[in-house]
Motif scaffolding. Structure first.
Motif, PDB file in Angstrom:
ATOM      1  N   ASN A  12      -2.932   9.321  -5.160  1.00 47.00           N
ATOM      2  CA  ASN A  12      -4.006   8.959  -6.112  1.00 47.00           C
ATOM      3  C   ASN A  12      -4.859   7.730  -5.631  1.00 47.00           C
ATOM      4  OD1 ASN A  12      -3.389  11.197  -7.526  1.00 47.00           O
ATOM      5  ND2 ASN A  12      -1.706  10.954  -8.345  1.00 47.00           N
ATOM      6  N   ASP A  13      -3.937   6.850  -4.773  1.00 42.97           N
ATOM      7  CA  ASP A  13      -4.378   5.554  -4.555  1.00 42.97           C
ATOM      8  C   ASP A  13      -5.754   6.158  -3.241  1.00 42.97           C
ATOM      9  OD1 ASP A  13      -3.493   2.626  -3.298  1.00 42.97           O
ATOM     10  OD2 ASP A  13      -4.069   4.090  -2.220  1.00 42.97           O
ATOM     11  N   ARG A  14      -5.791   7.005  -2.799  1.00 51.54           N
ATOM     12  CA  ARG A  14      -6.350   6.990  -1.663  1.00 51.54           C
ATOM     13  C   ARG A  14      -7.499   7.867  -2.784  1.00 51.54           C
ATOM     14  NH1 ARG A  14      -2.771   4.835   0.493  1.00 51.54           N
ATOM     15  NH2 ARG A  14      -2.689   4.649   2.353  1.00 51.54           N
ATOM     16  N   LEU A  15      -8.024   8.498  -3.207  1.00 50.94           N
ATOM     17  CA  LEU A  15      -8.463   9.402  -4.336  1.00 50.94           C
ATOM     18  C   LEU A  15      -9.667   8.395  -5.098  1.00 50.94           C
ATOM     19  CD1 LEU A  15      -6.946  12.703  -5.201  1.00 50.94           C
ATOM     20  CD2 LEU A  15      -8.503  12.380  -3.277  1.00 50.94           C
ATOM     21  N   ARG A  16      -8.379   7.077  -5.652  1.00 50.75           N
ATOM     22  CA  ARG A  16      -9.616   6.303  -6.727  1.00 50.75           C
ATOM     23  C   ARG A  16     -10.249   5.774  -6.246  1.00 50.75           C
ATOM     24  NH1 ARG A  16      -4.189   6.349  -8.941  1.00 50.75           N
ATOM     25  NH2 ARG A  16      -3.005   5.596  -7.808  1.00 50.75           N
ATOM     26  N   ARG A  37       0.900  -1.686  -0.254  1.00 49.55           N
ATOM     27  CA  ARG A  37       0.155   0.451   0.161  1.00 49.55           C
ATOM     28  C   ARG A  37       0.923   1.471  -0.232  1.00 49.55           C
ATOM     29  NH1 ARG A  37      -3.915   1.410   4.988  1.00 49.55           N
ATOM     30  NH2 ARG A  37      -1.749   1.803   6.268  1.00 49.55           N
ATOM     31  N   PRO A  38       0.873   1.986  -0.514  1.00 49.29           N
ATOM     32  CA  PRO A  38       1.628   3.436  -0.880  1.00 49.29           C
ATOM     33  C   PRO A  38       0.917   4.667   0.606  1.00 49.29           C
ATOM     34  CG  PRO A  38      -0.166   3.687  -2.649  1.00 49.29           C
ATOM     35  CD  PRO A  38      -0.057   2.397  -1.778  1.00 49.29           C
ATOM     36  N   GLY A  39       1.990   5.073   0.684  1.00 49.25           N
ATOM     37  CA  GLY A  39       1.418   5.835   2.302  1.00 49.25           C
ATOM     38  C   GLY A  39       2.517   6.828   2.438  1.00 49.25           C
ATOM     39  N   GLY A  40       2.215   7.140   3.626  1.00 46.77           N
ATOM     40  CA  GLY A  40       3.648   8.191   3.776  1.00 46.77           C
ATOM     41  C   GLY A  40       4.602   8.671   3.619  1.00 46.77           C
ATOM     42  N   ILE A  41       5.451   7.436   3.520  1.00 48.49           N
ATOM     43  CA  ILE A  41       6.457   7.181   2.919  1.00 48.49           C
ATOM     44  C   ILE A  41       6.667   7.176   1.357  1.00 48.49           C
ATOM     45  CG2 ILE A  41       8.981   6.320   2.868  1.00 48.49           C
ATOM     46  CD1 ILE A  41       8.385   5.757   5.982  1.00 48.49           C
ATOM     47  N   ALA A  42       7.326   7.767   0.487  1.00 46.27           N
ATOM     48  CA  ALA A  42       7.293   7.674  -0.221  1.00 46.27           C
ATOM     49  C   ALA A  42       7.924   7.076  -1.461  1.00 46.27           C
ATOM     50  CB  ALA A  42       7.471   8.848  -1.810  1.00 46.27           C
ATOM     51  N   ARG A  43       7.917   5.813  -2.657  1.00 45.79           N
ATOM     52  CA  ARG A  43       8.377   4.852  -2.956  1.00 45.79           C
ATOM     53  C   ARG A  43      10.052   4.949  -3.156  1.00 45.79           C
ATOM     54  NH1 ARG A  43       7.360   0.949  -6.716  1.00 45.79           N
ATOM     55  NH2 ARG A  43       5.352   1.161  -6.369  1.00 45.79           N
ATOM     56  N   GLU A  44       9.937   6.271  -4.132  1.00 38.83           N
ATOM     57  CA  GLU A  44      11.280   7.186  -4.246  1.00 38.83           C
ATOM     58  C   GLU A  44      12.066   6.965  -2.926  1.00 38.83           C
ATOM     59  OE1 GLU A  44       8.561   8.211  -4.645  1.00 38.83           O
ATOM     60  OE2 GLU A  44       8.649   9.270  -6.751  1.00 38.83           O
ATOM     61  N   GLU A  45      11.399   6.906  -1.960  1.00 46.58           N
ATOM     62  CA  GLU A  45      12.757   7.665  -1.000  1.00 46.58           C
ATOM     63  C   GLU A  45      13.443   6.143  -0.571  1.00 46.58           C
ATOM     64  OE1 GLU A  45      12.355   9.524   2.596  1.00 46.58           O
ATOM     65  OE2 GLU A  45      10.009  10.552   2.036  1.00 46.58           O
ATOM     66  N   MET A  46      12.136   4.908  -0.435  1.00 45.26           N
ATOM     67  CA  MET A  46      12.798   3.514   0.313  1.00 45.26           C
ATOM     68  C   MET A  46      13.380   3.054  -1.028  1.00 45.26           C
ATOM     69  SD  MET A  46       9.239   2.539   1.989  1.00 45.26           S
ATOM     70  CE  MET A  46       7.807   3.042   0.546  1.00 45.26           C
ATOM     71  N   SER A  65     -11.965  -2.295  -4.459  1.00 47.56           N
ATOM     72  CA  SER A  65     -13.646  -1.692  -3.884  1.00 47.56           C
ATOM     73  C   SER A  65     -13.542  -0.540  -2.804  1.00 47.56           C
ATOM     74  CB  SER A  65     -14.099  -2.890  -2.687  1.00 47.56           C
ATOM     75  OG  SER A  65     -13.104  -3.080  -1.538  1.00 47.56           O
ATOM     76  N   SER A  66     -14.582   0.375  -2.838  1.00 44.21           N
ATOM     77  CA  SER A  66     -14.435   1.974  -1.744  1.00 44.21           C
ATOM     78  C   SER A  66     -14.125   1.810  -1.015  1.00 44.21           C
ATOM     79  CB  SER A  66     -16.213   1.952  -2.347  1.00 44.21           C
ATOM     80  OG  SER A  66     -16.241   3.423  -0.841  1.00 44.21           O
ATOM     81  N   HIS A  67     -13.160   2.962  -0.162  1.00 43.80           N
ATOM     82  CA  HIS A  67     -13.063   3.390   0.452  1.00 43.80           C
ATOM     83  C   HIS A  67     -11.908   4.736   0.862  1.00 43.80           C
ATOM     84  CE1 HIS A  67     -10.890   0.213   4.054  1.00 43.80           C
ATOM     85  NE2 HIS A  67     -10.497   0.800   4.353  1.00 43.80           N
ATOM     86  N   TYR A  68     -12.225   5.057   2.395  1.00 46.18           N
ATOM     87  CA  TYR A  68     -11.736   6.039   2.491  1.00 46.18           C
ATOM     88  C   TYR A  68     -12.753   7.130   1.598  1.00 46.18           C
ATOM     89  CZ  TYR A  68      -7.131   3.648   2.688  1.00 46.18           C
ATOM     90  OH  TYR A  68      -5.971   2.974   2.945  1.00 46.18           O
ATOM     91  N   ALA A  69     -13.958   6.618   2.102  1.00 49.00           N
ATOM     92  CA  ALA A  69     -14.931   8.234   0.870  1.00 49.00           C
ATOM     93  C   ALA A  69     -15.763   8.788   2.307  1.00 49.00           C
ATOM     94  CB  ALA A  69     -15.483   6.759   0.006  1.00 49.00           C
ATOM     95  N   PRO A  70     -15.686   9.881   1.051  1.00 45.31           N
ATOM     96  CA  PRO A  70     -16.413  11.457   1.873  1.00 45.31           C
ATOM     97  C   PRO A  70     -18.251  10.547   1.474  1.00 45.31           C
ATOM     98  CG  PRO A  70     -15.565  11.706   0.280  1.00 45.31           C
ATOM     99  CD  PRO A  70     -15.116   9.994  -0.030  1.00 45.31           C
TER     100      PRO A  70
END
Ligand code: AMP
Ligand code: MG
Length: 329
Positions: free
Chosen positions: A307-311, A190-199, A226-231
């Motif tokens: 973008n992952d969360r928005l999608r 899961r992408p998250g608070g540390i960017a891929r590039e840093e890791m 499926s739907s998640h993190y949704a307003p």
């Protein structure tokens, strides 16, 4: 129940009594319980309406405590040394007999562990002395909380003994989750608070893609399809401007002026946008607007997680099948 407190001792006593405590981390507010207690962990699933098949992240105060729970592959240790304490979750083989509730593990032989950096989370974990299971302190599938008030105003408030007040979460997105394949290679679950590039810089190698979501042996990030993190409001992504009846969630200096809404970062700073994402969605949602149009967000750095969360927030919702508008439970 559920009042906002400043008092760590009250939170520690509640955890020891098997109750739920909401607490700040640098990512989002967590809904914590004693990870060794089946009853306390069950209360998390019940309060959130979380599917029993979705395992929890176990929070501990130190690398040493994490190593007592999982067998850390060499590559995992390298990442942990670089990013702990911080928004990195490591999924590694569980040490049989380490005492974590099988309910929190969803019966898997791997465990997700994290050492959070937030000073109050650190204090709470150190004073409690044991592992704390903690997903985000929201109803499953809805917007994650980044302020104590988000929890206090949600249906979860009546399920928690207290909400530890720690201001706004500085990162604002859930942790990056890394797993390891049979060859010990790091995989971005899961992408998250540390960017891929840093890791990838630390690893000196690219992160692998997650296994297919259909692979039941390895559940990856929540709501991958499926739907998640949704307003409550509908989300329309990659929008250059709002339409009639929409609010606009803008990004960067080129955003159209004079339209109703908020700008995640007028200077185009992705870390600032991440920190504002959930809080701004909460604010726009609370206006009662039907739709939120969201500006295009660059896909590099923290943009991948945004973008992952928005999608997922924009994905069709389970209740859509019944033709209902998704009001929060
Ligand atoms: P949340 O607590 O909502 O941030 O979600 C925790 C995430 O960690 C979920 O996506 C879980 O599927 C994932 N997770 C927890 N334990 C494991 C595990 N043993 N293997 C793979 N993913 C896990
Ligand atoms: Mg969550």
């Amino acid at each position: 129940m559920g009042k906002i407190v400043q008092d760590i001792d009250a939170a520690v006593q509640a955890l020891k009594a098997g109750q739920l405590v909401a607490f700040p981390t640098e990512t989002v507010y967590g809904l914590g319980a004693d990870a060794t207690s089946d009853a306390a962990v069950s209360a998390i699933y019940a309060a959130k309406g979380r599917p029993a098949t979705n395992p929890l992240i176990i929070h501990v105060a130190s690398m040493q405590q994490a190593e007592a729970l999982v067998h850390m592959p060499q590559v995992a240790r390298k990442l942990a040394e670089a990013f702990w304490p911080g928004p990195l979750t490591i999924v590694a083989p569980y040490r049989e007999g380490a005492g974590i509730s099988a309910i929190a593990r969803a019966g898997l032989d791997t465990l997700a562990v994290r050492v959070p950096a937030h000073p109050l989370a650190q204090e709470l974990l150190t004073a409690f002395g044991g592992p704390v299971a903690a997903p985000s302190a929201n109803v499953s599938g809805r917007l994650s909380p980044t302020e104590a008030e988000h929890v206090a105003e949600s249906p979860l408030a009546e399920h928690v003994a207290c909400i530890l007040d720690g201001d706004e979460c500085p990162v604002g997105l859930e942790s990056t989750i890394i797993g390891f394949d049979e060859k010990g290679r790091a995989t971005l679950l899961r992408p998250g608070g540390i960017a891929r590039e840093e890791m990838e810089r630390v690893l000196g190698a690219p992160l692998l893609r997650p296994p297919a979501a259909s692979d039941a042996a390895r559940p990856s990030a929540p709501g991958q399809l499926s739907s998640h993190y949704a307003p409550r409001a509908r989300l329309r992504l990659n929008a250059d401007a709002p339409r009639e009846g929409e609010m606009y969630l803008a990004f960067g200096a080129e955003a159209p002026q004079g339209v109703p809404g908020l700008n995640l970062s007028p200077t185009g700073d992705l870390a600032e946008a991440a920190a504002n994402l959930y809080a701004y969605l909460h604010i726009l949602d609370a206006t009662g607007v039907d739709g939120i149009a969201v500006a295009p967000i660059p896909e590099h750095g923290l943009g991948e997680a945004i973008n992952d969360r928005l999608r997922r927030a924009a994905a069709p919702r389970p209740q859509d099948a019944h033709g209902k508008h998704g009001k929060q439970a």
